[in-house]
Design a protein around this motif. Structure first.
Motif, PDB file in Angstrom:
ATOM      1  N   GLY A 286      15.962  18.716   0.757  1.00  0.00           N
ATOM      2  CA  GLY A 286      16.097  17.326   1.166  1.00  0.00           C
ATOM      3  C   GLY A 286      14.753  16.667   1.401  1.00  0.00           C
ATOM      4  N   LYS A 287      14.804  15.489   2.021  1.00  0.00           N
ATOM      5  CA  LYS A 287      13.580  14.713   2.239  1.00  0.00           C
ATOM      6  C   LYS A 287      13.654  13.965   3.557  1.00  0.00           C
TER       7      LYS A 287
ATOM      8  N   ASP B 124       1.353  23.040   0.268  1.00  0.00           N
ATOM      9  CA  ASP B 124       2.147  22.207  -0.613  1.00  0.00           C
ATOM     10  C   ASP B 124       2.584  20.934   0.111  1.00  0.00           C
ATOM     11  N   GLY B 125       2.945  19.933  -0.642  1.00  0.00           N
ATOM     12  CA  GLY B 125       3.449  18.708  -0.050  1.00  0.00           C
ATOM     13  C   GLY B 125       4.853  18.879   0.491  1.00  0.00           C
ATOM     14  N   MET B 126       5.217  18.018   1.416  1.00  0.00           N
ATOM     15  CA  MET B 126       6.560  18.000   1.982  1.00  0.00           C
ATOM     16  C   MET B 126       7.198  16.660   1.602  1.00  0.00           C
ATOM     17  N   ALA B 127       8.422  16.698   1.141  1.00  0.00           N
ATOM     18  CA  ALA B 127       9.072  15.511   0.584  1.00  0.00           C
ATOM     19  C   ALA B 127       9.311  14.444   1.648  1.00  0.00           C
ATOM     20  N   ALA B 128       8.641  13.311   1.492  1.00  0.00           N
ATOM     21  CA  ALA B 128       8.781  12.206   2.440  1.00  0.00           C
ATOM     22  C   ALA B 128       8.545  10.894   1.719  1.00  0.00           C
ATOM     23  N   ILE B 129       9.194   9.847   2.195  1.00  0.00           N
ATOM     24  CA  ILE B 129       9.026   8.529   1.583  1.00  0.00           C
ATOM     25  C   ILE B 129       9.129   7.454   2.660  1.00  0.00           C
TER      26      ILE B 129
ATOM     27  N   LEU C 118       2.876  14.003   5.622  1.00  0.00           N
ATOM     28  CA  LEU C 118       3.846  14.978   5.144  1.00  0.00           C
ATOM     29  C   LEU C 118       3.612  15.289   3.664  1.00  0.00           C
ATOM     30  N   LEU C 119       3.445  14.253   2.873  1.00  0.00           N
ATOM     31  CA  LEU C 119       3.258  14.426   1.427  1.00  0.00           C
ATOM     32  C   LEU C 119       1.944  15.110   1.080  1.00  0.00           C
ATOM     33  N   VAL C 120       0.898  14.776   1.798  1.00  0.00           N
ATOM     34  CA  VAL C 120      -0.435  15.304   1.467  1.00  0.00           C
ATOM     35  C   VAL C 120      -0.776  16.423   2.439  1.00  0.00           C
ATOM     36  N   ARG C 121      -1.303  16.083   3.585  1.00  0.00           N
ATOM     37  CA  ARG C 121      -1.504  17.068   4.642  1.00  0.00           C
ATOM     38  C   ARG C 121      -1.958  16.359   5.904  1.00  0.00           C
TER      39      ARG C 121
END
Length: 209
Positions: free
Chosen positions: A55-56, A87-92, A76-79
């Motif tokens: 999920g995200k 690794d990135g974590m799915a976020a928007i 979350l996406l970058v660090r």
């Protein structure tokens, strides 16, 4: 270096700046004393579950809170920490671009913006974090309602009495202040702590490398 003797307003300016820092410290101390930290732990656990299941995290807010949503989505996406490469974590962040925002405002209403995006982009098991210093942001609250209808976990960063958002959030982090700037300062500290906790747990579990 400015010579204080040449600037009659120097002392007053210094006191104003000092007061802002002291108020920020007092609000953050009130957060610590009020037991709000458990909310962040609960959010982190659900976010880890969502991310490991594919999920995200979606985030939304208005004004400074929209900036905070983008800030946290980027971390979350970058660090978050430069010494942690992972690794990135799915976020928007849902305040994505001017074309989407103005199209929805023109064709529907601004209040429908985040609700429509949650309905379109969200999936059961995802997470929505709504950020509102008052808890009375109509577009954020409509998004939280839509998220619940779609089986999406609802979290909120709020201030004051939590407003309407409080009842719409599965978990809420509420800053005990009605001063917008002080609430926002506590929100970004809480956001950094939340992202750091999620990052640590995913790394420890071997879910991201």
């Amino acid at each position: 270096m400015i010579d204080e003797s040449d600037n009659p307003g120097w002392s007053a300016a210094r006191e104003g700046i000092r007061a802002a820092f002291e108020e920020s410290i007092a609000v953050k101390q009130a957060v610590l004393d009020g037991g709000a930290l458990d909310a962040l732990i609960g959010m982190a656990e659900r976010i880890v579950e969502a991310l490991t299941a594919g999920g995200k995290v979606m985030l939304c807010g208005n004004g400074g809170s929209a900036a905070d949503a983008q800030h946290l989505a980027a971390e979350l996406l970058v660090r978050l920490r430069p010494e942690v490469s992972r690794d990135g974590m799915a976020a928007i962040a849902l305040a994505m671009d001017s074309s989407t925002m103005t199209a929805c405002s023109n064709d529907f209403t601004y209040e429908a913006l985040y609700e429509r995006m949650v309905a379109t982009l969200g999936r059961p098991g995802d997470v929505l974090l709504g950020i509102s210093t008052s808890g009375r942001s109509v577009n954020v609250n409509r998004a939280l309602r839509m998220a619940r209808e779609h089986g999406i976990h609802t979290f909120a960063f709020l201030g004051g009495d939590g407003g309407e958002s409080l009842a719409l959030a599965d978990i809420a982090f509420v800053v005990p202040s009605a001063v917008t700037s002080r609430v926002q300062e506590a929100h970004i500290t809480a956001g950094h702590a939340l992202v750091g906790l999620v990052e640590d747990r995913l790394l420890a579990g071997g879910h991201i490398g």
